[in-house]
Structures are given as C-alpha cells and as structure tokens.
Design an enzyme around this catalytic site. Structure first.
Site, PDB file in Angstrom:
ATOM      1  N   HIS A 108     -44.626 -44.607  -2.957  1.00  0.00           N
ATOM      2  CA  HIS A 108     -45.300 -45.594  -3.806  1.00  0.00           C
ATOM      3  C   HIS A 108     -46.819 -45.536  -3.595  1.00  0.00           C
ATOM      4  O   HIS A 108     -47.519 -44.886  -4.365  1.00  0.00           O
ATOM      5  CB  HIS A 108     -44.723 -46.972  -3.490  1.00  0.00           C
ATOM      6  CG  HIS A 108     -45.117 -48.053  -4.430  1.00  0.00           C
ATOM      7  ND1 HIS A 108     -45.835 -47.837  -5.578  1.00  0.00           N
ATOM      8  CD2 HIS A 108     -44.894 -49.391  -4.394  1.00  0.00           C
ATOM      9  CE1 HIS A 108     -46.021 -48.976  -6.207  1.00  0.00           C
ATOM     10  NE2 HIS A 108     -45.475 -49.945  -5.505  1.00  0.00           N
ATOM     11  N   HIS A 126     -45.619 -38.104 -13.588  1.00  0.00           N
ATOM     12  CA  HIS A 126     -45.413 -39.550 -13.471  1.00  0.00           C
ATOM     13  C   HIS A 126     -44.097 -39.913 -14.134  1.00  0.00           C
ATOM     14  O   HIS A 126     -43.745 -39.333 -15.155  1.00  0.00           O
ATOM     15  CB  HIS A 126     -46.564 -40.308 -14.152  1.00  0.00           C
ATOM     16  CG  HIS A 126     -46.661 -41.734 -13.722  1.00  0.00           C
ATOM     17  ND1 HIS A 126     -45.900 -42.725 -14.286  1.00  0.00           N
ATOM     18  CD2 HIS A 126     -47.416 -42.323 -12.760  1.00  0.00           C
ATOM     19  CE1 HIS A 126     -46.198 -43.873 -13.696  1.00  0.00           C
ATOM     20  NE2 HIS A 126     -47.103 -43.659 -12.768  1.00  0.00           N
ATOM     21  N   ASP A 181     -53.636 -40.718  -8.928  1.00  0.00           N
ATOM     22  CA  ASP A 181     -53.880 -40.404  -7.524  1.00  0.00           C
ATOM     23  C   ASP A 181     -54.516 -39.037  -7.286  1.00  0.00           C
ATOM     24  O   ASP A 181     -54.867 -38.710  -6.160  1.00  0.00           O
ATOM     25  CB  ASP A 181     -52.559 -40.481  -6.733  1.00  0.00           C
ATOM     26  CG  ASP A 181     -52.133 -41.922  -6.558  1.00  0.00           C
ATOM     27  OD1 ASP A 181     -53.031 -42.765  -6.395  1.00  0.00           O
ATOM     28  OD2 ASP A 181     -50.931 -42.198  -6.598  1.00  0.00           O
TER      29      ASP A 181
HETATM   30  N1  CMC Z   1     -45.176 -30.621  -9.160  1.00  0.00           N
HETATM   31  C1  CMC Z   1     -44.291 -29.681  -9.568  1.00  0.00           C
HETATM   32  N2  CMC Z   1     -43.205 -29.935 -10.329  1.00  0.00           N
HETATM   33  C2  CMC Z   1     -43.013 -31.210 -10.671  1.00  0.00           C
HETATM   34  C3  CMC Z   1     -43.878 -32.243 -10.277  1.00  0.00           C
HETATM   35  C4  CMC Z   1     -44.994 -31.907  -9.507  1.00  0.00           C
HETATM   36  N3  CMC Z   1     -45.871 -32.830  -9.120  1.00  0.00           N
HETATM   37  N4  CMC Z   1     -43.431 -33.418 -10.776  1.00  0.00           N
HETATM   38  C5  CMC Z   1     -42.311 -33.134 -11.429  1.00  0.00           C
HETATM   39  N5  CMC Z   1     -42.044 -31.805 -11.387  1.00  0.00           N
HETATM   40  C6  CMC Z   1     -40.977 -31.087 -12.058  1.00  0.00           C
HETATM   41  C7  CMC Z   1     -39.641 -31.298 -11.368  1.00  0.00           C
HETATM   42  O1  CMC Z   1     -39.410 -30.316 -10.383  1.00  0.00           O
HETATM   43  C8  CMC Z   1     -38.704 -31.227 -12.524  1.00  0.00           C
HETATM   44  O2  CMC Z   1     -38.562 -29.881 -12.865  1.00  0.00           O
HETATM   45  P1  CMC Z   1     -37.136 -29.282 -13.387  1.00  0.00           P
HETATM   46  O3  CMC Z   1     -36.878 -29.996 -14.669  1.00  0.00           O
HETATM   47  O4  CMC Z   1     -37.350 -27.842 -13.523  1.00  0.00           O
HETATM   48  O5  CMC Z   1     -36.146 -29.649 -12.324  1.00  0.00           O
HETATM   49  C9  CMC Z   1     -39.450 -31.892 -13.657  1.00  0.00           C
HETATM   50  O6  CMC Z   1     -40.841 -31.684 -13.352  1.00  0.00           O
HETATM   51  C10 CMC Z   1     -39.182 -33.389 -13.794  1.00  0.00           C
HETATM   52  O7  CMC Z   1     -39.416 -33.986 -12.522  1.00  0.00           O
HETATM   53  P2  CMC Z   1     -38.743 -35.330 -12.013  1.00  0.00           P
HETATM   54  O8  CMC Z   1     -38.730 -35.301 -10.530  1.00  0.00           O
HETATM   55  O9  CMC Z   1     -37.458 -35.543 -12.727  1.00  0.00           O
HETATM   56  O10 CMC Z   1     -39.762 -36.393 -12.536  1.00  0.00           O
HETATM   57  P3  CMC Z   1     -39.785 -37.918 -12.093  1.00  0.00           P
HETATM   58  O11 CMC Z   1     -40.209 -38.686 -13.276  1.00  0.00           O
HETATM   59  O12 CMC Z   1     -38.532 -38.333 -11.425  1.00  0.00           O
HETATM   60  O13 CMC Z   1     -40.920 -37.913 -10.965  1.00  0.00           O
HETATM   61  C11 CMC Z   1     -42.958 -38.181  -9.844  1.00  0.00           C
HETATM   62  C12 CMC Z   1     -42.175 -38.485 -11.119  1.00  0.00           C
HETATM   63  C13 CMC Z   1     -44.304 -38.913  -9.923  1.00  0.00           C
HETATM   64  C14 CMC Z   1     -42.197 -38.737  -8.627  1.00  0.00           C
HETATM   65  C15 CMC Z   1     -43.164 -36.651  -9.722  1.00  0.00           C
HETATM   66  O14 CMC Z   1     -43.840 -36.160 -10.854  1.00  0.00           O
HETATM   67  C16 CMC Z   1     -43.883 -36.275  -8.437  1.00  0.00           C
HETATM   68  O15 CMC Z   1     -43.230 -36.126  -7.404  1.00  0.00           O
HETATM   69  N6  CMC Z   1     -45.242 -36.111  -8.491  1.00  0.00           N
HETATM   70  C17 CMC Z   1     -46.000 -35.809  -7.309  1.00  0.00           C
HETATM   71  C18 CMC Z   1     -46.220 -37.099  -6.502  1.00  0.00           C
HETATM   72  C19 CMC Z   1     -47.275 -37.983  -7.124  1.00  0.00           C
HETATM   73  O16 CMC Z   1     -48.348 -37.545  -7.510  1.00  0.00           O
HETATM   74  N7  CMC Z   1     -46.966 -39.305  -7.186  1.00  0.00           N
HETATM   75  C20 CMC Z   1     -47.912 -40.302  -7.697  1.00  0.00           C
HETATM   76  C21 CMC Z   1     -47.410 -41.003  -8.916  1.00  0.00           C
HETATM   77  S1  CMC Z   1     -48.730 -41.956  -9.691  1.00  0.00           S
HETATM   78  C22 CMC Z   1     -48.843 -43.426  -8.753  1.00  0.00           C
HETATM   79  C23 CMC Z   1     -48.103 -44.564  -9.371  1.00  0.00           C
HETATM   80  O17 CMC Z   1     -48.434 -44.962 -10.486  1.00  0.00           O
HETATM   81  O18 CMC Z   1     -47.160 -45.096  -8.712  1.00  0.00           O
END
Ligand code: CMC
Length: 452
Positions: free
Chosen positions: A279, A319, A375
């Site tokens: 978070h 995100h 971030d």
């Molecule tokens: N780098 C590489 N690949 C990614 C990333 C990333 N940062 N984020 C998502 N993916 C890929 C993921 O591997 C998946 O690929 P595939 O379909 O081939 O399996 C696809 O994109 C969808 O990912 P997801 O995990 O289903 O997406 P999500 O909506 O569950 O996750 C997230 C969102 C923010 C947790 C994720 O994008 C992430 O881990 N980002 C890096 C951490 C980060 O910067 N977090 C800060 C969020 S902003 C602060 C806030 O507002 O709270």
C-alpha cells in the site's frame, strides 16, 4: 450535496436448483451513473423457506461497493481523479493542502473567513501533550517511523477521551482538527528521534508545510527559512495523496470506525494498513529498484528480466484502477522537473527518466496498459528533499489523514452504515466430538509461576 438513487432496471435470475425466478433491482446512482445491485437482495434466493440464502463471495472486495461516498471520484479507464467533483489537476495547481482538507471534510471549497478559521484551528492544535513527546522518546533508536506514528496516533485517544462521543458534531470537528494538526508534529518528532536530534516544537507563525519542514530540518537557526520550491512540492504531494476513495487504509479506518470507537483509534488502524508494502511502500520500492539497476547501461537487461518474468516488476508502473494513466503521475513528473531544476539532476533521476522512456515505447507495457503511477517519481522528489526512505510512508500518512478523517465522518453520519461485519464461507471441519489428547492440562512452568 445529494446523490439521487433510482432503480432503472432489474436483473432477472433463475435458480436452476429450484426453477424459481427472482428479480433484483438495478440502481443507477450519482453523477457518473454507477450501477449496482444490493447484495442483500440475493438473500431471497434460497432452496427452502428458512434457509440462509445466497451469499456473494468477493475476496479482497474486487467488485463490492462497501459504501456510498460523495468525497472522491475515480475513473480508472479515463484516468480521472476528482475530490468533491474538482479535478485533481486544478486542485494541485491552485489550492493549498489545508484548503483541500477543508474541501474533503466539508464538501465545498472554503470562503476566506471559513478558511481563516480552519487554518487558525489547525495551527493552534499543533502542539502535542508533553507525555506524547516522552512516549516517542521511549522507542528504540532504530524504530521505524511508521510504527511510531501509528502507536502515537492510537495514544492520542487516551489524551482526548471526549473524542469517544462521536455523535457530538463539536467532538467530531475538534478531533479532525487535532488529527490534521498533530500528525505532522508526531511525524517530525519520529524523524528527529530516529536521527538522534532534539525535537523541534511547532512554529505557529509558519504555514502548515513550512512548519512541518521546520520541525523536521531546523537546527540552530532561530527562525527556519524553508526552501519555497520544497514548500510547493510538499503542498502538491500532500494534495495528491490526500484521498483515494476506498483503498486498503481508508477501508480500515471505516471498518474500525464502524464499531463507534474514537477517530484516533480508527485513524491508527489506517496508519497500520498504510504501513504495508503493498500500500504505502511503493515509492520506497522504486528507489530500491533504481539503486539495484545502478547505471543506465543496465536498463535493457533489467527491462528484459521484467518482461520475461524474472521475478522483477517495474516498480512505480501499473495500477489496479488506472488503466490509461494515473493523473497524479503527470503532476508529479512536472513537479519533479521543478524540484530537480533546483537541486540538480542525479544519476538515479537519469535512470528513472530512461526507464520511463523505454517502458512507454515497449509493447509489453503498452499492451498491458502499464503506465507510471504516482509513486514512480514521488520517492525521488522526497529523497532530493533529504527525507530518508523509511520516512516516505509517514509523509503519505500525514497527507492521507485528510481523507481518512473525511471518510470516517461520512461513515459515522451515513444512516445505512452499521458495524462492518463481512460474512464468510466456512470450509473447515464438520461437527466432531472433543477428544482429550493432553496428559497434563497445566504444564509445569505455568504451575510454578502460579505458586509464586
Ligand atoms: N511491471 C511489470 N509487469 C507488470 C507490472 C509491473 N509494474 N504491473 C503489472 N504487470 C503485468 C503483470 O505481470 C500481468 O501480466 P500478465 O497478464 O502477462 O500476467 C499484467 O501486467 C496485469 O498485472 P496484475 O498484477 O494483474 O495487475 P494488478 O491490477 O493486480 O496490479 C499493481 C496492480 C499496482 C499491484 C501492479 O501493477 C504492480 O505490482 N505495480 C508495481 C508496484 C507499484 O508501483 N505499486 C504502486 C501502485 S500506485 C499507489 C496507490 O495508488 O496505491
């Protein structure tokens, strides 16, 4: 502000177990026309009279609205974020953080007299009881500042027992004022404790952000002169982090507050939720990733590793909600340019810019709708202002308290809300009989200590 509710259709369901049909009204509500069905309407779907009825199963609340809120609106596909209807871009450019805090709590922007009272009330509650100072001094020299902030926020409840009267509008108001006023003081004290520096008391002649920087950074100078670029950066970053509707920490504040505990205890729960790396900790993770990359020449190999699932993610990208872009990221990028024009470019910023350039042109990130989030640059800005990495989440919390407080009060005043109490789907053992497996019910050590 009123949000109209009208049923605009119905969801017709047929239960194949019984052949019975049900009709569940679909509501369209709010200016953006959000549609929903009431989960309780599904309880009528049952095989026999007297049976509990159909539950909805939604781990992590992926598709469940837990409340109606008039505070923050997000459209993730279009990259829209608005507080009380005002676009975040306009607020970041034109408003102050305390103006935004007023807007979040009251629903309207303040007039000058209203703003003057608000700022004066917050300014005159910035001091904490001396025992809070002593309480903070009791932490180990290497305590994480988020542990200190979280505990001290909970401790505030013991100093203001009258805050438990949450039905009294004055008590709610003064508690919100105290939260906004005292969290920066506690945060700065936590910083000074970890650094082994004497605590700096609030200077009520300074603005909110100047005073915060003074409590963090002042040394022997009689009057702290804050760098105006840093003051502006802090104001903007605080505005961007002030609220983000029903995220993990806000949901925690609402859920804990729904037991009718005092707001300090509820906000302490928000701090605890924010402390988690999923978070409030992503900006920290961006900096760690950049220092692991170490040099621009290592970026292609790093990106390749991310794309081939080598265990890395490009931190600060992607995100759950924003799928075209994070509107806060654009503002932060511009802010980073201003701050770095002042403090100078460093190697890490060059790596960040290059990472962003490459990722935005790469089909892996484009096809998955992965764009820089808020971030990606905030950690770099905070570090250039000499905040230690551990402190980033504390800065997030100091800003987010504006949203937590507004959301808490909205929950208290919402006649539809009750104590938060999700259902479960029990998957454990069926009924079984107790079997005594112990030869000794009160093992020795316990008996000994009882004898003493
Ligand atoms: N780098 C590489 N690949 C990614 C990333 C990333 N940062 N984020 C998502 N993916 C890929 C993921 O591997 C998946 O690929 P595939 O379909 O081939 O399996 C696809 O994109 C969808 O990912 P997801 O995990 O289903 O997406 P999500 O909506 O569950 O996750 C997230 C969102 C923010 C947790 C994720 O994008 C992430 O881990 N980002 C890096 C951490 C980060 O910067 N977090 C800060 C969020 S902003 C602060 C806030 O507002 O709270």
């Amino acid at each position: 502000m009123t949000v109209s509710t009208n049923a605009t259709g119905a969801l017709d369901l047929r239960d194949s177990r019984t052949g019975r049909s049900f009709s569940v009204p679909i509501s369209t509500e709010g200016p953006e026309g959000d549609t929903s069905v009431r989960a309780m309407d599904l309880r009528q779907v049952r095989q026999e009279e007297g049976e509990f009825g159909l539950l909805t199963y939604d781990p992590a609340f992926m598709n469940t609205a837990s409340c109606k809120s008039a505070i923050t609106y997000i459209d993730g596909d279009k990259g829209i974020l608005r507080y009380r209807g005002y676009p975040i871009e306009q607020l970041a450019e034109k408003a102050t953080f305390l103006e935004v805090a007023y807007l979040l709590r009251h629903g309207e922007l303040p007039t000058q007299p209203e703003y003057d009272v608000w700022v004066k009330d917050i300014t005159f509650h910035t001091y904490v009881h001396e025992n809070i100072r002593k309480f903070l001094e009791g932490f180990r020299y290497d305590a994480h500042p988020m542990s200190m902030l979280c505990s001290a926020t909970a401790a505030l409840s013991s100093f203001y027992p009258q805050a438990r009267d949450i039905q009294d509008p004055h008590q709610r108001y003064i508690s919100i004022i105290r939260l906004l006023a005292k969290l920066p003081t506690i945060a700065a004290f936590a910083y000074r404790h970890v650094k082994g520096l004497p605590f700096i008391y609030p200077d009520n002649e300074l603005s909110y952000s100047e005073n915060f920087l003074s409590m963090v950074a002042r040394m022997s100078e009689p009057k702290y002169q804050a760098n105006p670029v840093f003051v502006k950066a802090l104001e903007v970053l605080f505005i961007l982090h002030a609220d983000h509707e029903q995220n993990c920490s806000t949901s925690a504040v609402r859920a804990v507050g729904s037991s009718h505990v005092d707001p300090f205890s509820a906000v302490a729960a928000g701090n605890a939720a924010l402390f988690g790396p999923l978070h409030g900790g992503a900006n920290e993770a961006v900096l760690r990733m950049i220092s692991r990359i170490g040099d621009k020449k290592n970026i292609p190999a790093f990106i390749e590793n991310v794309k081939t699932g080598g265990g890395e993610r490009l931190m600060g990208f992607g995100h759950r909600v924003y799928k075209s872009y994070d509107p806060r990221a654009r503002i932060v990028k511009k802010l980073a340019d201003e701050v770095f024009a002042q403090v100078g470019m460093d190697k890490d910023l060059e790596i960040a810019l290059e990472l962003e350039r490459i990722a935005l042109e790469d089909d892996y990130f484009i096809s998955r709708k992965l764009y820089p989030n808020v971030d990606f640059y905030t950690g770099l800005i905070y570090r250039s202002m000499a905040f230690p990495t551990d402190f980033f989440t504390v800065l997030f919390a100091v800003a987010r308290v504006a949203g937590w407080a507004a959301q808490w009060e909205e929950m208290v005043l919402d006649k539809e809300q009750k104590i938060a109490r999700p259902r479960q789907i029990y998957v454990g053992a069926g009924e079984r009989q107790y079997e005594d497996r112990l030869a000794e019910k009160f093992p020795r050590a316990r008996k000994d200590s009882i004898r003493k």
